[in-house]
Design a protein around this motif. Structure first.
Motif, PDB file in Angstrom:
ATOM      1  N   GLY A   1       0.739  -1.227   0.045  1.00 37.61           N
ATOM      2  CA  GLY A   1      -0.085   0.067  -0.002  1.00 37.61           C
ATOM      3  C   GLY A   1       0.796   1.262   0.049  1.00 37.61           C
ATOM      4  N   VAL A   2       0.101   2.408   0.314  1.00 39.89           N
ATOM      5  CA  VAL A   2       0.690   3.697   0.252  1.00 39.89           C
ATOM      6  C   VAL A   2       0.528   4.364   1.632  1.00 39.89           C
ATOM      7  CG1 VAL A   2       0.815   5.863  -0.966  1.00 39.89           C
ATOM      8  CG2 VAL A   2       0.548   3.696  -2.275  1.00 39.89           C
ATOM      9  N   ILE A   3       1.496   5.138   2.152  1.00 41.80           N
ATOM     10  CA  ILE A   3       1.466   6.309   3.210  1.00 41.80           C
ATOM     11  C   ILE A   3       1.535   7.453   2.562  1.00 41.80           C
ATOM     12  CG2 ILE A   3       2.230   7.112   5.428  1.00 41.80           C
ATOM     13  CD1 ILE A   3       3.506   4.166   5.883  1.00 41.80           C
ATOM     14  N   GLN A   4       0.633   8.407   2.933  1.00 43.93           N
ATOM     15  CA  GLN A   4       0.611   9.738   2.626  1.00 43.93           C
ATOM     16  C   GLN A   4       0.303  10.691   3.523  1.00 43.93           C
ATOM     17  OE1 GLN A   4      -2.094  10.807  -0.665  1.00 43.93           O
ATOM     18  NE2 GLN A   4      -1.483  12.948  -0.832  1.00 43.93           N
ATOM     19  N   GLN A   5       1.407  11.603   3.772  1.00 37.89           N
ATOM     20  CA  GLN A   5       1.375  12.625   5.146  1.00 37.89           C
ATOM     21  C   GLN A   5       0.179  13.876   4.333  1.00 37.89           C
ATOM     22  OE1 GLN A   5       4.908  14.586   5.984  1.00 37.89           O
ATOM     23  NE2 GLN A   5       3.808  15.430   7.766  1.00 37.89           N
ATOM     24  N   SER A   6      -0.512  14.238   5.225  1.00 42.14           N
ATOM     25  CA  SER A   6      -1.655  15.019   5.066  1.00 42.14           C
ATOM     26  C   SER A   6      -1.901  15.830   6.218  1.00 42.14           C
ATOM     27  CB  SER A   6      -2.995  14.448   4.632  1.00 42.14           C
ATOM     28  OG  SER A   6      -3.999  15.514   4.273  1.00 42.14           O
ATOM     29  N   GLY A   7      -1.128  17.168   6.250  1.00 44.53           N
ATOM     30  CA  GLY A   7      -1.138  18.023   7.306  1.00 44.53           C
ATOM     31  C   GLY A   7      -0.113  17.159   8.418  1.00 44.53           C
ATOM     32  N   ASP A   8      -0.810  17.233   9.576  1.00 47.55           N
ATOM     33  CA  ASP A   8      -0.398  16.525  10.833  1.00 47.55           C
ATOM     34  C   ASP A   8      -0.430  14.957  10.899  1.00 47.55           C
ATOM     35  OD1 ASP A   8       0.773  18.715  11.744  1.00 47.55           O
ATOM     36  OD2 ASP A   8      -0.784  19.153  13.033  1.00 47.55           O
ATOM     37  N   ALA A   9      -1.325  14.517   9.747  1.00 47.41           N
ATOM     38  CA  ALA A   9      -1.927  13.093   9.786  1.00 47.41           C
ATOM     39  C   ALA A   9      -1.214  12.108   8.688  1.00 47.41           C
ATOM     40  CB  ALA A   9      -3.405  13.042   9.798  1.00 47.41           C
TER      41      ALA A   9
END
Length: 102
Positions: A45-53
């Motif tokens: 899968g994929v991890i994507q940073q979105s702001g602080d999450a």
């Protein structure tokens, strides 16, 4: 328990099984490093940073996204195998569900 990220020491040992490839400053590809390079089954899968999450999308569960408060927790989420979710493509028009995890 490791006080830094809420992941047990046993899970930390298995993190070495994950191959993390940084695609952009905010996106990472996650694969099983025990499966040979070039084998599509290795892609998790994929991890994507979105702001602080950190948003996690798993290839076997494309209609669900999870959000974590740290990269370590997002990475560790790939160590928990969801046996109820088959590794097949979802049906069209399936609603997207999101889970927020501390």
């Amino acid at each position: 328990m490791n006080p830094n990220n809420g992941v047990s020491d046993a899970e930390n040992l298995r993190v070495s099984q994950l191959g993390i490839l940084q695609l952009t400053p905010t996106e990472w590809l996650v694969r099983d490093s025990q499966i040979l390079d070039g084998d599509p089954a290795a892609l998790l899968g994929v991890i994507q940073q979105s702001g602080d999450a950190y948003e996690v999308t798993k290839l076997g569960v494309l209609t669900t996204r999870w959000f974590y408060s740290s990269f370590d927790r997002a990475q560790a989420s790939f160590l928990v195998r969801d046996t109820a979710a088959p590794r097949t493509m979802p049906r069209p028009r399936t609603p997207v569900v999101s889970h927020v995890t501390q």
